[in-house]
Design a protein around this motif. Structure first.
Motif, PDB file in Angstrom:
ATOM      1  N   HIS A  94      17.112  -5.951 -20.968  1.00 25.99           N
ATOM      2  CA  HIS A  94      16.604  -7.306 -21.227  1.00 25.99           C
ATOM      3  C   HIS A  94      15.989  -7.408 -22.615  1.00 25.99           C
ATOM      4  N   LEU A  95      15.348  -6.324 -23.079  1.00 22.81           N
ATOM      5  CA  LEU A  95      14.762  -6.333 -24.417  1.00 22.81           C
ATOM      6  C   LEU A  95      15.854  -6.473 -25.479  1.00 22.81           C
ATOM      7  N   ILE A  96      16.915  -5.662 -25.362  1.00 25.40           N
ATOM      8  CA  ILE A  96      18.004  -5.721 -26.345  1.00 25.40           C
ATOM      9  C   ILE A  96      18.761  -7.032 -26.224  1.00 25.40           C
ATOM     10  N   ARG A  97      19.046  -7.460 -25.009  1.00 23.18           N
ATOM     11  CA  ARG A  97      19.812  -8.690 -24.815  1.00 23.18           C
ATOM     12  C   ARG A  97      19.057  -9.913 -25.334  1.00 23.18           C
ATOM     13  N   ALA A  98      17.737  -9.941 -25.142  1.00 20.00           N
ATOM     14  CA  ALA A  98      16.948 -11.071 -25.626  1.00 20.00           C
ATOM     15  C   ALA A  98      17.067 -11.208 -27.138  1.00 20.00           C
ATOM     16  N   GLY A  99      17.186 -10.076 -27.850  1.00 17.49           N
ATOM     17  CA  GLY A  99      17.340 -10.134 -29.296  1.00 17.49           C
ATOM     18  C   GLY A  99      18.736 -10.517 -29.742  1.00 17.49           C
ATOM     19  N   LEU A 100      19.674 -10.606 -28.789  1.00 14.39           N
ATOM     20  CA  LEU A 100      21.047 -10.972 -29.115  1.00 14.39           C
ATOM     21  C   LEU A 100      21.395 -12.395 -28.710  1.00 14.39           C
ATOM     22  N   VAL A 101      20.880 -12.848 -27.569  1.00 11.81           N
ATOM     23  CA  VAL A 101      21.245 -14.176 -27.059  1.00 11.81           C
ATOM     24  C   VAL A 101      20.056 -15.118 -26.979  1.00 11.81           C
ATOM     25  N   GLY A 102      18.829 -14.584 -27.167  1.00 11.28           N
ATOM     26  CA  GLY A 102      17.641 -15.418 -27.047  1.00 11.28           C
ATOM     27  C   GLY A 102      17.157 -15.503 -25.605  1.00 11.28           C
ATOM     28  N   ASP A 103      15.897 -15.848 -25.448  1.00  7.88           N
ATOM     29  CA  ASP A 103      15.306 -15.990 -24.120  1.00  7.88           C
ATOM     30  C   ASP A 103      14.028 -16.808 -24.253  1.00  7.88           C
ATOM     31  N   THR A 105      11.761 -17.505 -22.096  1.00 11.29           N
ATOM     32  CA  THR A 105      10.586 -16.894 -21.464  1.00 11.29           C
ATOM     33  C   THR A 105       9.981 -15.795 -22.326  1.00 11.29           C
ATOM     34  N   LYS A 106      10.743 -15.303 -23.295  1.00 10.12           N
ATOM     35  CA  LYS A 106      10.254 -14.238 -24.174  1.00 10.12           C
ATOM     36  C   LYS A 106      10.066 -14.742 -25.608  1.00 10.12           C
ATOM     37  N   ASP A 107      10.115 -16.071 -25.786  1.00 13.53           N
ATOM     38  CA  ASP A 107       9.891 -16.713 -27.093  1.00 13.53           C
ATOM     39  C   ASP A 107      10.902 -16.269 -28.133  1.00 13.53           C
ATOM     40  N   ILE A 108      12.137 -16.020 -27.713  1.00 14.20           N
ATOM     41  CA  ILE A 108      13.214 -15.701 -28.635  1.00 14.20           C
ATOM     42  C   ILE A 108      14.224 -16.850 -28.578  1.00 14.20           C
ATOM     43  N   PRO A 109      14.416 -17.600 -29.662  1.00 14.53           N
ATOM     44  CA  PRO A 109      15.313 -18.766 -29.615  1.00 14.53           C
ATOM     45  C   PRO A 109      16.774 -18.357 -29.475  1.00 14.53           C
ATOM     46  N   ALA A 110      17.554 -19.231 -28.857  1.00 15.74           N
ATOM     47  CA  ALA A 110      18.985 -18.967 -28.682  1.00 15.74           C
ATOM     48  C   ALA A 110      19.724 -18.967 -30.012  1.00 15.74           C
ATOM     49  N   ALA A 111      19.098 -19.480 -31.060  1.00 16.62           N
ATOM     50  CA  ALA A 111      19.743 -19.533 -32.380  1.00 16.62           C
ATOM     51  C   ALA A 111      20.021 -18.153 -32.951  1.00 16.62           C
ATOM     52  N   ARG A 204      14.469 -11.295 -43.316  1.00 17.51           N
ATOM     53  CA  ARG A 204      13.858 -10.199 -42.560  1.00 17.51           C
ATOM     54  C   ARG A 204      14.967  -9.459 -41.814  1.00 17.51           C
ATOM     55  N   VAL A 205      14.892  -8.120 -41.857  1.00 20.72           N
ATOM     56  CA  VAL A 205      15.849  -7.287 -41.129  1.00 20.72           C
ATOM     57  C   VAL A 205      15.199  -6.835 -39.828  1.00 20.72           C
ATOM     58  N   SER A 206      15.830  -7.147 -38.701  1.00 19.12           N
ATOM     59  CA  SER A 206      15.315  -6.761 -37.380  1.00 19.12           C
ATOM     60  C   SER A 206      16.309  -5.817 -36.722  1.00 19.12           C
ATOM     61  N   PHE A 207      15.803  -4.911 -35.902  1.00 21.38           N
ATOM     62  CA  PHE A 207      16.701  -3.963 -35.246  1.00 21.38           C
ATOM     63  C   PHE A 207      16.118  -3.486 -33.928  1.00 21.38           C
ATOM     64  N   GLY A 208      17.006  -3.004 -33.079  1.00 19.47           N
ATOM     65  CA  GLY A 208      16.652  -2.270 -31.867  1.00 19.47           C
ATOM     66  C   GLY A 208      17.610  -1.098 -31.778  1.00 19.47           C
ATOM     67  N   LYS A 209      17.105   0.096 -31.473  1.00 16.97           N
ATOM     68  CA  LYS A 209      17.990   1.262 -31.486  1.00 16.97           C
ATOM     69  C   LYS A 209      17.667   2.213 -30.345  1.00 16.97           C
ATOM     70  N   PRO A 230      12.704 -15.418 -43.074  1.00 16.04           N
ATOM     71  CA  PRO A 230      11.497 -14.639 -43.415  1.00 16.04           C
ATOM     72  C   PRO A 230      10.453 -14.619 -42.310  1.00 16.04           C
ATOM     73  N   GLU A 231      10.429 -15.632 -41.430  1.00 16.52           N
ATOM     74  CA  GLU A 231       9.451 -15.678 -40.354  1.00 16.52           C
ATOM     75  C   GLU A 231       9.929 -14.982 -39.084  1.00 16.52           C
ATOM     76  N   GLY A 232      11.155 -14.448 -39.109  1.00 12.67           N
ATOM     77  CA  GLY A 232      11.669 -13.742 -37.951  1.00 12.67           C
ATOM     78  C   GLY A 232      12.742 -14.514 -37.222  1.00 12.67           C
ATOM     79  N   PRO A 233      12.923 -14.281 -35.921  1.00 10.03           N
ATOM     80  CA  PRO A 233      14.020 -14.910 -35.178  1.00 10.03           C
ATOM     81  C   PRO A 233      13.935 -16.427 -35.112  1.00 10.03           C
ATOM     82  N   ASP A 234      12.765 -17.014 -35.350  1.00 12.19           N
ATOM     83  CA  ASP A 234      12.639 -18.468 -35.307  1.00 12.19           C
ATOM     84  C   ASP A 234      13.273 -19.151 -36.510  1.00 12.19           C
ATOM     85  N   GLY A 235      13.547 -18.394 -37.564  1.00 14.09           N
ATOM     86  CA  GLY A 235      14.117 -18.992 -38.763  1.00 14.09           C
ATOM     87  C   GLY A 235      15.507 -18.486 -39.050  1.00 14.09           C
ATOM     88  N   ASP A 236      16.348 -19.357 -39.626  1.00 14.19           N
ATOM     89  CA  ASP A 236      17.711 -18.961 -39.976  1.00 14.19           C
ATOM     90  C   ASP A 236      17.720 -18.227 -41.305  1.00 14.19           C
TER      91      ASP A 236
END
Length: 462
Positions: A94-103, A105-111, A204-209, A230-236
């Motif tokens: 769920h942690l990795i998937r949220a960073g790919l498709v958004g969620d 409930t976890k404040d990760i936008p679908a964008a 910003r470069v984000s990763f999960g490994k 620059p602000e993270g997943p909320d920004g394009d």
């Protein structure tokens, strides 16, 4: 549960099953998911109404089997506790998937699905020829190895294989990864014509490994790398931050001279000449596609792959899953492969020459001392947050079952006193717990199969 039990285990199993509180013991183990090594607690808790001072509910372990409450150990290693590892793998998924498709409930936008994303595999270099399964089908030794051939991953010539470099690479793999991520940012900035300071204003470069051990005992990393604003997943990210740019910068960062670690020569009696450690030439970079696009590297596939290896350590090499006390301890494990023994021996030999690397303390991991799964701060949610959501949900269920009001400082006050009282099972309890874990696993698989509908969605082409 094993088909045949030794007399001692069978006698203990019958003792546990005949106890008057056996049903409550089973309920405790079911609540842990069939944990193989539960933590035992003694203590009490009381819920008080903050307005009236009335005790709404009181619980004590005095009435529990053995006067103890058993809770799950939470170990991520499948070799130590399959039940807790299954839960850990689910959280990682769920942690990795949220960073790919958004969620939401976890404040990760679908964008984030529209951001450039790649799935990267960084491998170890060669330390000497090993038995393998090349595309031609025939190994250098002249054999076509089966998938289950124990010779796979072992050296063609153990006497020329660089065991010292192998364990040193494992030991420094975390530092190599850190150097890679720093260089990746520089490579992206160079292609965009930006300074390092300016880079942070645009991207910003984000990763999960996750780390995985190859059969030869060398660690390599599978990583999801994503470009954000620059602000993270909320920004394009800016338009110039394309998938092609990310792919090219990743390849350049892996091969750059900066992305190396130099191990100096030792000054002890052995006189090691030192090593220059770098990533291997086998680099795999693949774009991550949305589910249903017909591509193999989809969001779900990547999340499942990372979660699978988050619960494994060096067991694929036949290694032990606990720390090793003395070198002579290996004699108690005759089934340990000779290649693995040589890697462990290399940790022992190098430990005195490089004491700051603590190679012997991590010999059970063939020198690797990093975290198996990590992520950047803003890739997605955290494992701690996922555990808190689950704990809050179960607490709400418990309050509802007891008829208690919603938890909160304005309604109730919870007082508690807990003490550690041991861990694990007796032999008979262990066999029974394994049976409970198998039943839980079977129920999950049955429910998953029942929920799967092989029919195409309405309107889809046949």
């Amino acid at each position: 549960m094993p088909d045949l039990l030794d007399p001692t285990t069978l006698g203990d199993l019958l003792r546990v099953a005949a106890a008057p509180d056996f049903d409550r013991w089973k309920e405790q183990i079911r609540r842990t998911g069939g944990c193989a090594d539960p933590i035992h607690l003694r203590g009490w808790t009381a819920t008080r109404d903050t307005a009236t001072g009335e005790i709404l509910h009181r619980y004590s372990t005095d009435t529990e089997p053995g006067g103890r409450l058993r809770i799950a150990c939470g170990n991520r290693r499948a070799s130590r506790c399959p039940s807790c590892a299954w839960l850990y793998a689910g959280d990682t998924y769920h942690l990795i998937r949220a960073g790919l498709v958004g969620d939401d409930t976890k404040d990760i936008p679908a964008a984030v699905r529209d951001h450039p994303r790649v799935f990267v595999t960084l491998t170890a270099p060669s330390f000497g020829p090993v038995h393998n399964q090349p595309a031609t089908g025939r190994c250098r030794c002249g054999t076509r190895h089966r998938d289950d051939d124990p010779a796979l991953g072992t050296p063609l010539d153990p006497y020329t294989y660089d065991y010292g470099a192998a364990v040193m690479f494992n030991n420094h793999a975390g530092e190599l990864w850190a150097r890679f991520t720093r260089r990746l940012r520089r490579e992206i900035a160079l292609r965009a014509g930006l300074t390092q300071r300016e880079f942070r204003w645009f991207l910003r470069v984000s990763f999960g490994k996750v780390a995985e051990f190859q059969r030869r005992g060398a660690v390599h990393f599978h990583a999801v790398i994503r470009l954000d604003g620059p602000e993270g997943p909320d920004g394009d990210p800016p338009r110039w931050a394309t998938l092609d740019l990310l792919t090219d910068a990743t390849r350049a960062a892996v091969t750059h001279p900066y992305t190396t670690v130099k191990v100096p020569p030792s000054d002890d009696d052995y006189g090691y000449l030192g090593w220059t450690l770098r990533w291997g030439t086998q680099l795999d970079i693949r774009p991550i596609q949305a589910f249903g696009t017909g591509h193999e590297i989809t969001e779900q596939a990547v999340a499942s792959y990372v979660a699978k290896y988050a619960t494994k350590a060096a067991e694929t090499t036949g290694i032990l899953d606990r720390r090793i006390g003395e070198l002579a301890e290996l004699d108690r494990h005759p089934a340990l492969p000779e290649h693995t023994r040589r890697l462990i021996r290399a940790c022992w030999d190098l430990d005195q020459a490089y004491p700051d690397r603590r190679l012997w303390a991590w010999a059970h991991m063939l020198g690797f001392r990093g975290h198996f799964s990590t992520k950047s701060r803003q890739y997605s949610t955290t494992l701690g947050a996922l555990r808190r959501i689950r704990a809050d949900y179960r607490a709400a269920q418990q309050r509802h079952a007891l008829g208690l009001p919603d938890d909160g400082p304005d309604t109730t006050l919870v007082l508690a006193d807990w003490q550690y009282a041991g861990h694990g099972h007796t032999p008979g309890e262990s066999a029974l717990a394994a049976g409970i874990a198998d039943a839980i696993r079977l129920n999950r698989e049955t429910a998953r199969e029942a929920s799967y509908d092989p029919r195409p969605p309405e309107g889809a082409a046949p």
